[in-house]
Motif scaffolding. Structure first.
Motif, PDB file in Angstrom:
ATOM      1  N   GLU A 289       0.835  -1.201   0.000  1.00 22.92           N
ATOM      2  CA  GLU A 289       0.000   0.000   0.000  1.00 22.92           C
ATOM      3  C   GLU A 289       0.878   1.263   0.000  1.00 22.92           C
ATOM      4  O   GLU A 289       0.587   2.242  -0.687  1.00 22.92           O
ATOM      5  N   ALA A 290       1.959   1.222   0.758  1.00 24.93           N
ATOM      6  CA  ALA A 290       2.891   2.349   0.798  1.00 24.93           C
ATOM      7  C   ALA A 290       3.542   2.554  -0.566  1.00 24.93           C
ATOM      8  O   ALA A 290       3.681   3.685  -1.031  1.00 24.93           O
ATOM      9  N   LEU A 291       3.929   1.476  -1.236  1.00 18.44           N
ATOM     10  CA  LEU A 291       4.502   1.593  -2.577  1.00 18.44           C
ATOM     11  C   LEU A 291       3.487   2.185  -3.547  1.00 18.44           C
ATOM     12  O   LEU A 291       3.833   3.024  -4.380  1.00 18.44           O
ATOM     13  N   GLY A 292       2.246   1.760  -3.423  1.00 21.02           N
ATOM     14  CA  GLY A 292       1.182   2.312  -4.267  1.00 21.02           C
ATOM     15  C   GLY A 292       0.991   3.798  -4.032  1.00 21.02           C
ATOM     16  O   GLY A 292       0.713   4.553  -4.966  1.00 21.02           O
ATOM     17  N   ARG A 293       1.149   4.214  -2.793  1.00 19.78           N
ATOM     18  CA  ARG A 293       1.014   5.645  -2.467  1.00 19.78           C
ATOM     19  C   ARG A 293       2.103   6.457  -3.157  1.00 19.78           C
ATOM     20  O   ARG A 293       1.849   7.537  -3.652  1.00 19.78           O
ATOM     21  N   LEU A 294       3.321   5.931  -3.198  1.00 19.88           N
ATOM     22  CA  LEU A 294       4.403   6.632  -3.884  1.00 19.88           C
ATOM     23  C   LEU A 294       4.082   6.786  -5.372  1.00 19.88           C
ATOM     24  O   LEU A 294       4.311   7.842  -5.962  1.00 19.88           O
ATOM     25  N   ASP A 295       3.523   5.730  -5.976  1.00 16.43           N
ATOM     26  CA  ASP A 295       3.108   5.819  -7.377  1.00 16.43           C
ATOM     27  C   ASP A 295       2.023   6.873  -7.551  1.00 16.43           C
ATOM     28  O   ASP A 295       2.061   7.676  -8.481  1.00 16.43           O
ATOM     29  N   ALA A 296       1.040   6.869  -6.655  1.00 17.44           N
ATOM     30  CA  ALA A 296      -0.069   7.827  -6.734  1.00 17.44           C
ATOM     31  C   ALA A 296       0.410   9.272  -6.585  1.00 17.44           C
ATOM     32  O   ALA A 296      -0.149  10.191  -7.188  1.00 17.44           O
ATOM     33  N   LEU A 297       1.474   9.466  -5.791  1.00 19.31           N
ATOM     34  CA  LEU A 297       2.029  10.804  -5.607  1.00 19.31           C
ATOM     35  C   LEU A 297       2.909  11.229  -6.783  1.00 19.31           C
ATOM     36  O   LEU A 297       3.347  12.376  -6.848  1.00 19.31           O
TER      37      LEU A 297
ATOM     38  N   VAL B  87      16.533  15.245  -0.008  1.00 18.77           N
ATOM     39  CA  VAL B  87      17.067  15.833  -1.232  1.00 18.77           C
ATOM     40  C   VAL B  87      17.990  16.959  -0.795  1.00 18.77           C
ATOM     41  O   VAL B  87      17.531  17.978  -0.272  1.00 18.77           O
ATOM     42  N   GLY B  88      19.283  16.735  -0.967  1.00 20.47           N
ATOM     43  CA  GLY B  88      20.248  17.703  -0.453  1.00 20.47           C
ATOM     44  C   GLY B  88      20.158  17.746   1.060  1.00 20.47           C
ATOM     45  O   GLY B  88      20.268  16.728   1.724  1.00 20.47           O
ATOM     46  N   HIS B  89      19.894  18.911   1.591  1.00 19.24           N
ATOM     47  CA  HIS B  89      19.744  19.069   3.039  1.00 19.24           C
ATOM     48  C   HIS B  89      18.302  19.299   3.450  1.00 19.24           C
ATOM     49  O   HIS B  89      18.038  19.869   4.513  1.00 19.24           O
ATOM     50  N   VAL B  90      17.369  18.863   2.608  1.00 23.73           N
ATOM     51  CA  VAL B  90      15.948  19.063   2.899  1.00 23.73           C
ATOM     52  C   VAL B  90      15.251  17.711   2.986  1.00 23.73           C
ATOM     53  O   VAL B  90      15.353  16.889   2.071  1.00 23.73           O
ATOM     54  N   PHE B  91      14.532  17.502   4.082  1.00 25.96           N
ATOM     55  CA  PHE B  91      13.729  16.293   4.273  1.00 25.96           C
ATOM     56  C   PHE B  91      12.303  16.615   3.834  1.00 25.96           C
ATOM     57  O   PHE B  91      11.643  17.467   4.418  1.00 25.96           O
ATOM     58  N   HIS B  92      11.851  15.959   2.775  1.00 32.16           N
ATOM     59  CA  HIS B  92      10.514  16.170   2.232  1.00 32.16           C
ATOM     60  C   HIS B  92       9.576  15.098   2.797  1.00 32.16           C
ATOM     61  O   HIS B  92       9.714  13.918   2.460  1.00 32.16           O
ATOM     62  N   VAL B  93       8.645  15.496   3.629  1.00 29.61           N
ATOM     63  CA  VAL B  93       7.731  14.557   4.289  1.00 29.61           C
ATOM     64  C   VAL B  93       6.723  14.002   3.287  1.00 29.61           C
ATOM     65  O   VAL B  93       6.104  14.756   2.535  1.00 29.61           O
ATOM     66  N   VAL B  94       6.567  12.676   3.300  1.00 27.38           N
ATOM     67  CA  VAL B  94       5.586  12.010   2.453  1.00 27.38           C
ATOM     68  C   VAL B  94       4.380  11.574   3.279  1.00 27.38           C
ATOM     69  O   VAL B  94       3.249  11.765   2.864  1.00 27.38           O
ATOM     70  N   TRP B  95       4.635  10.995   4.440  1.00 24.68           N
ATOM     71  CA  TRP B  95       3.523  10.619   5.304  1.00 24.68           C
ATOM     72  C   TRP B  95       3.944  10.437   6.749  1.00 24.68           C
ATOM     73  O   TRP B  95       5.086  10.194   7.065  1.00 24.68           O
ATOM     74  N   TRP B  96       2.951  10.555   7.606  1.00 19.11           N
ATOM     75  CA  TRP B  96       3.067  10.315   9.044  1.00 19.11           C
ATOM     76  C   TRP B  96       2.521   8.928   9.299  1.00 19.11           C
ATOM     77  O   TRP B  96       1.403   8.597   8.898  1.00 19.11           O
ATOM     78  N   ASP B  97       3.305   8.093   9.949  1.00 15.87           N
ATOM     79  CA  ASP B  97       2.966   6.697  10.222  1.00 15.87           C
ATOM     80  C   ASP B  97       2.926   6.494  11.739  1.00 15.87           C
ATOM     81  O   ASP B  97       3.896   6.024  12.332  1.00 15.87           O
ATOM     82  N   PRO B  98       1.819   6.850  12.391  1.00  9.67           N
ATOM     83  CA  PRO B  98       1.772   6.810  13.857  1.00  9.67           C
ATOM     84  C   PRO B  98       1.841   5.407  14.461  1.00  9.67           C
ATOM     85  O   PRO B  98       2.225   5.252  15.607  1.00  9.67           O
ATOM     86  N   ASN B  99       1.476   4.390  13.675  1.00 12.59           N
ATOM     87  CA  ASN B  99       1.425   3.036  14.218  1.00 12.59           C
ATOM     88  C   ASN B  99       2.470   2.086  13.637  1.00 12.59           C
ATOM     89  O   ASN B  99       2.324   0.871  13.748  1.00 12.59           O
ATOM     90  N   HIS B 100       3.497   2.646  12.981  1.00 18.44           N
ATOM     91  CA  HIS B 100       4.611   1.849  12.475  1.00 18.44           C
ATOM     92  C   HIS B 100       4.139   0.776  11.506  1.00 18.44           C
ATOM     93  O   HIS B 100       4.545  -0.386  11.580  1.00 18.44           O
ATOM     94  N   GLN B 101       3.285   1.166  10.547  1.00 24.59           N
ATOM     95  CA  GLN B 101       2.733   0.211   9.593  1.00 24.59           C
ATOM     96  C   GLN B 101       3.412   0.236   8.229  1.00 24.59           C
ATOM     97  O   GLN B 101       3.267  -0.702   7.457  1.00 24.59           O
ATOM     98  N   VAL B 102       4.126   1.312   7.900  1.00 25.00           N
ATOM     99  CA  VAL B 102       4.780   1.392   6.591  1.00 25.00           C
ATOM    100  C   VAL B 102       5.871   0.332   6.487  1.00 25.00           C
ATOM    101  O   VAL B 102       5.986  -0.373   5.493  1.00 25.00           O
TER     102      VAL B 102
END
Length: 94
Positions: free
Chosen positions: A39-47, A71-86
């Motif tokens: 599901e996480a891989l699918g989300r990356l495709d969808a984004l 990317v360089g010195h910038v962390f680009h947030v993709v998702w918050w995973d509160p329950n360690h499911q990714v």
């Protein structure tokens, strides 16, 4: 949610090297192709970012993880995973 905000405030005072390049917490890197959560891989495709090869995570509190791309010195947030499911841990209670 309070742990997320509190840890992000702490992270803001650290360098990228302090966060990610020590091989331990708070930040770690994984190969995108090895993500066990389809599901996480699918989300990356969808984004529209399926071509990234590495994905990074920041540990927040206990099970929480903040996932994104460095990317360089910038962390680009993709998702918050509160329950360690990714990328679920095989260890108990993590």
């Amino acid at each position: 949610m309070q742990a997320l905000i509190s840890d992000m405030v702490k992270f803001e005072t650290q360098t990228i090297n302090e966060l990610f390049h020590r091989g331990e917490w708070p930040g770690k890197c994984h190969d995108v192709g090895e993500l066990p959560n389809r599901e996480a891989l699918g989300r990356l495709d969808a984004l529209g970012i399926p071509d990234m090869t590495k994905i990074w995570k920041l540990r927040i509190g206990g099970p929480g993880r903040l996932w994104g791309f460095l990317v360089g010195h910038v962390f680009h947030v993709v998702w918050w995973d509160p329950n360690h499911q990714v990328w679920p841990s095989k260890k108990k209670n993590t």
